[in-house]
Design a protein around this motif. Structure first.
Motif, PDB file in Angstrom:
ATOM      1  N   SER A  14       0.502  -1.161  -0.016  1.00 43.44           N
ATOM      2  CA  SER A  14       0.217   0.268   0.032  1.00 43.44           C
ATOM      3  C   SER A  14       0.486   0.971   0.072  1.00 43.44           C
ATOM      4  O   SER A  14       2.094   1.309   0.201  1.00 43.44           O
ATOM      5  CB  SER A  14      -0.765  -0.078   1.583  1.00 43.44           C
ATOM      6  OG  SER A  14      -1.573   1.334   1.133  1.00 43.44           O
ATOM      7  N   TRP A  17      -0.787   3.109   3.504  1.00 43.61           N
ATOM      8  CA  TRP A  17      -1.098   2.365   5.046  1.00 43.61           C
ATOM      9  C   TRP A  17      -0.464   2.304   4.975  1.00 43.61           C
ATOM     10  O   TRP A  17       0.401   0.999   4.121  1.00 43.61           O
ATOM     11  CB  TRP A  17      -2.572   1.744   5.361  1.00 43.61           C
ATOM     12  CG  TRP A  17      -3.436   2.476   4.840  1.00 43.61           C
ATOM     13  CD1 TRP A  17      -4.323   2.369   2.683  1.00 43.61           C
ATOM     14  CD2 TRP A  17      -4.608   2.922   5.290  1.00 43.61           C
ATOM     15  NE1 TRP A  17      -5.736   2.980   2.978  1.00 43.61           N
ATOM     16  CE2 TRP A  17      -5.677   3.310   4.823  1.00 43.61           C
ATOM     17  CE3 TRP A  17      -3.958   3.599   6.490  1.00 43.61           C
ATOM     18  CZ2 TRP A  17      -6.522   4.376   5.536  1.00 43.61           C
ATOM     19  CZ3 TRP A  17      -5.165   4.088   7.433  1.00 43.61           C
ATOM     20  CH2 TRP A  17      -7.087   4.539   6.766  1.00 43.61           C
ATOM     21  N   LEU A  22      -2.985   1.960   9.551  1.00 39.56           N
ATOM     22  CA  LEU A  22      -3.943   0.919   9.289  1.00 39.56           C
ATOM     23  C   LEU A  22      -4.710   0.857  10.963  1.00 39.56           C
ATOM     24  O   LEU A  22      -5.726   0.598  11.218  1.00 39.56           O
ATOM     25  CB  LEU A  22      -3.268   0.466   9.329  1.00 39.56           C
ATOM     26  CG  LEU A  22      -4.008  -0.175   7.593  1.00 39.56           C
ATOM     27  CD1 LEU A  22      -3.258  -1.646   6.865  1.00 39.56           C
ATOM     28  CD2 LEU A  22      -5.605  -0.343   7.258  1.00 39.56           C
ATOM     29  N   ALA A  25      -7.081   3.297  12.599  1.00 45.33           N
ATOM     30  CA  ALA A  25      -7.550   3.356  11.561  1.00 45.33           C
ATOM     31  C   ALA A  25      -9.132   2.932  11.466  1.00 45.33           C
ATOM     32  O   ALA A  25      -9.780   2.613  11.944  1.00 45.33           O
ATOM     33  CB  ALA A  25      -7.416   3.481  10.331  1.00 45.33           C
ATOM     34  N   ILE A  26      -8.659   1.454  12.523  1.00 39.96           N
ATOM     35  CA  ILE A  26      -9.784   0.523  13.032  1.00 39.96           C
ATOM     36  C   ILE A  26      -9.659   0.812  14.390  1.00 39.96           C
ATOM     37  O   ILE A  26     -10.296  -0.434  14.931  1.00 39.96           O
ATOM     38  CB  ILE A  26      -9.594  -0.993  12.530  1.00 39.96           C
ATOM     39  CG1 ILE A  26      -7.391  -1.820  13.298  1.00 39.96           C
ATOM     40  CG2 ILE A  26      -9.341  -0.978  10.915  1.00 39.96           C
ATOM     41  CD1 ILE A  26      -7.508  -2.608  12.380  1.00 39.96           C
ATOM     42  N   ALA A  51     -12.152  -5.631   8.646  1.00 39.89           N
ATOM     43  CA  ALA A  51     -11.870  -4.232   8.990  1.00 39.89           C
ATOM     44  C   ALA A  51     -10.443  -3.242   8.069  1.00 39.89           C
ATOM     45  O   ALA A  51     -10.102  -2.577   7.483  1.00 39.89           O
ATOM     46  CB  ALA A  51     -11.330  -3.778  10.623  1.00 39.89           C
ATOM     47  N   ASP A  54     -10.812  -3.590   3.908  1.00 44.01           N
ATOM     48  CA  ASP A  54     -11.942  -2.668   3.598  1.00 44.01           C
ATOM     49  C   ASP A  54     -10.898  -0.980   3.546  1.00 44.01           C
ATOM     50  O   ASP A  54     -10.654  -0.411   2.673  1.00 44.01           O
ATOM     51  CB  ASP A  54     -12.907  -2.223   4.777  1.00 44.01           C
ATOM     52  CG  ASP A  54     -13.551  -1.534   3.880  1.00 44.01           C
ATOM     53  OD1 ASP A  54     -14.241  -1.596   2.868  1.00 44.01           O
ATOM     54  OD2 ASP A  54     -14.126  -0.326   4.391  1.00 44.01           O
ATOM     55  N   ARG A  55     -10.294  -1.556   4.780  1.00 40.10           N
ATOM     56  CA  ARG A  55      -8.788   0.456   4.994  1.00 40.10           C
ATOM     57  C   ARG A  55      -7.713   0.083   3.154  1.00 40.10           C
ATOM     58  O   ARG A  55      -7.878   1.189   2.753  1.00 40.10           O
ATOM     59  CB  ARG A  55      -8.121   0.430   5.464  1.00 40.10           C
ATOM     60  CG  ARG A  55      -9.005   0.836   7.242  1.00 40.10           C
ATOM     61  CD  ARG A  55      -9.991   2.537   6.919  1.00 40.10           C
ATOM     62  NE  ARG A  55     -10.997   2.107   7.903  1.00 40.10           N
ATOM     63  CZ  ARG A  55     -11.116   3.786   7.573  1.00 40.10           C
ATOM     64  NH1 ARG A  55     -11.010   4.459   7.944  1.00 40.10           N
ATOM     65  NH2 ARG A  55     -12.089   3.399   9.455  1.00 40.10           N
TER      66      ARG A  55
END
Length: 81
Positions: A14, A17, A22, A25-26, A51, A54-55
């Motif tokens: 990525s 991310w 990450l 974010a989760i 999760a 998805d990100r």
């Protein structure tokens, strides 16, 4: 590939991310995220996998064995103990 390998590879590839970004974010701490990505034989919860994926811009999909898979798909194998 195991789900942990898939997640680690997707994070590494990525451009947006990082593992720590990450985690935040989760709703996890950096160490908690690290623990969940360690290959130590424990089960990974589907909610966590969804999760993270998805990100990263992926969907978790179930298909019949021997079905044609779209380009860019990964097949999850059992964790090695």
């Amino acid at each position: 590939m195991t789900i942990r390998e898939i997640l680690r590879n997707a994070i590494d590839e990525s451009a947006t991310w990082s593992q720590n970004r990450l985690a935040v974010a989760i709703g996890l701490s950096g160490p908690a995220m690290s623990n969940r990505l360690k290959a130590d034989g424990r089960d990974v919860k589907v909610g966590f996998v969804v999760a993270v994926l998805d990100r990263l811009g992926y969907d978790l999909v179930v298909v019949k064995k021997n079905s044609r898979l779209p380009n860019g798909s990964f097949v999850v194998t059992a964790e090695e103990e």
